[in-house]
Design an enzyme around this catalytic site. Structure first.
Site, PDB file in Angstrom:
ATOM      1  NE  ARG A 256      18.584 -26.259  29.887  1.00 18.49           N
ATOM      2  CZ  ARG A 256      18.030 -27.270  30.533  1.00 18.49           C
ATOM      3  NH1 ARG A 256      16.942 -27.069  31.241  1.00 18.49           N
ATOM      4  NH2 ARG A 256      18.570 -28.465  30.496  1.00 18.49           N
TER       5      ARG A 256
ATOM      6  CG  ASP B 102      15.051 -23.313  34.734  1.00 18.61           C
ATOM      7  OD1 ASP B 102      14.155 -22.514  35.081  1.00 18.61           O
ATOM      8  OD2 ASP B 102      15.278 -24.369  35.345  1.00 18.61           O
TER       9      ASP B 102
HETATM   10  P1  AMP Z   1      14.549 -28.530  37.631  1.00 15.32           P
HETATM   11  O1  AMP Z   1      13.506 -27.966  38.532  1.00 15.32           O
HETATM   12  O2  AMP Z   1      14.644 -30.020  37.631  1.00 15.32           O
HETATM   13  O3  AMP Z   1      14.458 -27.968  36.257  1.00 15.32           O
HETATM   14  O4  AMP Z   1      15.969 -28.067  38.226  1.00 15.32           O
HETATM   15  C1  AMP Z   1      16.252 -26.746  38.567  1.00 15.32           C
HETATM   16  C2  AMP Z   1      17.726 -26.591  38.918  1.00 15.32           C
HETATM   17  O5  AMP Z   1      18.054 -27.352  40.069  1.00 15.32           O
HETATM   18  C3  AMP Z   1      18.667 -27.050  37.824  1.00 15.32           C
HETATM   19  O6  AMP Z   1      19.736 -26.145  37.810  1.00 15.32           O
HETATM   20  C4  AMP Z   1      19.096 -28.426  38.304  1.00 15.32           C
HETATM   21  O7  AMP Z   1      20.352 -28.797  37.793  1.00 15.32           O
HETATM   22  C5  AMP Z   1      19.142 -28.239  39.813  1.00 15.32           C
HETATM   23  N1  AMP Z   1      18.951 -29.499  40.562  1.00 15.32           N
HETATM   24  C6  AMP Z   1      17.811 -30.194  40.728  1.00 15.32           C
HETATM   25  N2  AMP Z   1      18.005 -31.276  41.509  1.00 15.32           N
HETATM   26  C7  AMP Z   1      19.325 -31.306  41.835  1.00 15.32           C
HETATM   27  C8  AMP Z   1      20.161 -32.173  42.619  1.00 15.32           C
HETATM   28  N3  AMP Z   1      19.685 -33.274  43.233  1.00 15.32           N
HETATM   29  N4  AMP Z   1      21.469 -31.844  42.733  1.00 15.32           N
HETATM   30  C9  AMP Z   1      21.979 -30.757  42.141  1.00 15.32           C
HETATM   31  N5  AMP Z   1      21.240 -29.897  41.401  1.00 15.32           N
HETATM   32  C10 AMP Z   1      19.930 -30.159  41.239  1.00 15.32           C
HETATM   33 MG    MG Z   2      15.178 -28.062  34.517  1.00 12.37          MG
END
Ligand code: AMP
Ligand code: MG
Length: 469
Positions: free
Chosen positions: A185, A250
């Protein structure tokens, strides 16, 4: 744990070996009762996985990250990112795992990756888990994007875990298995740049170049190739009314594939200000802002790559600015050619018609997808301005057969997706399977599927989506 009896699967470890600083060896958390909810058999075959084997006990262990073949090195990947404009130096796979790389039929590598496989060292406060509805949502929307011909990560399988996951209420847990050109990314480069380790930055760029942009012969050419890929990608989103919803750095790939289907949705009524994400209060990631945000994210990539672009910092900045300056023109080229094609016209004949059409669509809250699909066969609208526009368009002699090949009849409309996911969480996968079959052939209008081509009923209300679930 490794599976001695696994003959069929070999998982490559090039990411883990070449970029160990970005790879934390890890494995999935144990799963009380793994049950395959959906398996993409065609995709499995494309990446050399045997669907029958995937359905068996060893396959389910692979699809949940609880057992991987000997020689594999599953890792949680480190990356940083600007989220809604604010920088987070350490995000990474909080609930995801890169199991390894598969060789596709065309000889290229594909990541096999899991989401919802448990907490990792990047999890911060999160539980590391995922829920059936949102994972099936990524499955249906990413596969619909692929069927539309738009570069995207693919969905291989969703496996129920048999665990109740605590959200606003208890929800059924699941793990998504995803296939991608890679999971590099913009945030991967940001993470490495922050270490100050230029050798690592060079290794990351070499890895990215070899995997995604092998025609690039220099680091400035690699950056230019990412700019070009994103300009083409975001134009494709705009032409089908796709709103990504969370274009953080990201969530923007180096490969040019769409990634991370969280709060995404498709436009119904045409309006550039459309926002679906429940947390996007400022409208940063509104439909009409997407090209500008892509350019902003690419500027962050340029900053991260700066030491590679030129030894002299002023020269490096000048190269980055010049390359970034190509984005708008490239984006506009793809978009205007695409809009002309939606009208069945050559670009030279369509410019003014497109400019005049968009305000009409917006003012009248016209459904973006069905407007273009039905235009060749539309009766008079009984609206003088719109009918005048249609007469001008017809006078250009549009190629209506070509229009049906670029204007989808079926997109994953929000109300249909929600209906299918609600049924699935209640244990009925019928509506989901049916929706998948419709969306697999988006340009091929079939009798009996009128319901899938129609906009949401008026009582569906203002649609909101939620991320991170
Ligand atoms: P995203 O918005 O889905 O791209 O996620 C943003 C960040 O939050 C990334 O680093 C994910 O790995 C982390 N993340 C999202 N949901 C969870 C969860 N339930 N447990 C741990 N990390 C999470
Ligand atoms: Mg993500």
């Amino acid at each position: 744990m490794s599976i001695a009896s696994t003959p069929a699967v070999t998982l490559g470890t090039s990411f883990a070996r070449q970029l160990p600083e970005l790879a934390v060896p890890w494995q999935g958390e144990e799963v009380p009762d793994a049950r395959l909810l959906v398996l993409n058999e065609a995709l499995a075959a494309e990446v050399g996985l045997d669907p029958q084997w995937l359905r068996g006990p060893d396959g389910l262990r692979l699809l949940t990250g609880t057992g991987t073949p000997a020689g594999a090195t599953p890792v949680a990947q480190g990356y940083a990112g600007h989220q809604f404009g604010g920088y987070s130096p350490r995000l990474g796979d909080g609930r995801a795992l890169l199991l390894g790389e598969l060789s596709a039929a065309d000889g290229t590598l594909r990541d096999l990756h899991l989401k919802g496989s448990g907490r990792t060292p990047f999890a911060r406060g999160g539980d590391g888990r995922a829920v059936v509805g949102p994972m099936l949502r990524e499955y249906v929307v990413s596969e619909a994007m692929h069927a539309l011909g738009i570069p995207t990560t693919r969905s291989l399988a969703v496996t129920g875990t048999g665990r109740t996951v605590q959200r606003e209420t208890g929800r059924p847990g699941a793990v998504l298995a995803r296939i991608a050109a890679s999971h590099l990314r913009v945030g991967s480069f940001q993470y490495v740049r922050a270490t100050g380790d230029t050798d690592l930055l060079r290794r990351l760029a070499d890895h990215a170049l070899a995997r995604h942009h092998p025609a690039a012969t220099s680091y400035p050419a690699l950056f230019a190739a990412v700019v070009a890929a994103q300009a083409a990608l975001v134009a494709r989103w705009m032409l089908v009314g796709f709103v990504h919803g969370v274009m953080n750095t990201d969530n923007m790939t180096i490969s040019g594939e769409t990634i991370d289907y969280g709060p995404c949705a498709f436009l119904e009524a045409y309006d550039p200000g459309t926002v679906y994400s429940s947390i996007d209060h400022g409208g940063r990631y509104a439909y009409g802002n997407q090209p500008a945000i892509a350019e902003w994210n690419l500027a962050r990539l340029a900053e991260a790559m700066l030491p590679l672009l030129h030894d002299d910092e002023d020269e490096a900045v000048a190269l980055a600015v010049a390359s970034l300056g190509e984005f708008r023109e490239q984006y506009h080229g793809h978009w205007s050619t695409g809009m002309a094609a939606k009208l069945g016209l050559p670009a030279s004949a369509a410019g003014e018609l497109v400019n005049d059409l968009l305000p009409l669509l917006r003012e009248r809250k016209i459904d973006f997808t069905s407007f273009f699909r039905t235009l060749p066969r539309a009766a008079a609208h009984g609206d003088r301005e719109l009918d005048d526009w249609v007469a001008r368009w017809r006078a250009q002699g549009p190629d209506v057969a070509a229009m049906d090949r670029v204007n989808p009849a079926y997109i994953p409309r929000n109300h249909l997706v929600e209906e299918a996911l609600a049924a699935a969480e209640d244990g009925d996968l019928g509506p989901f399977t049916e929706l998948m079959a419709v969306l697999a052939r988006p340009y091929d209008e079939r009798p009996g599927l009128e319901r899938y081509a129609a906009p949401a009923p008026a009582d569906f209300g203002t649609y909101q989506t939620f991320c991170g679930t």
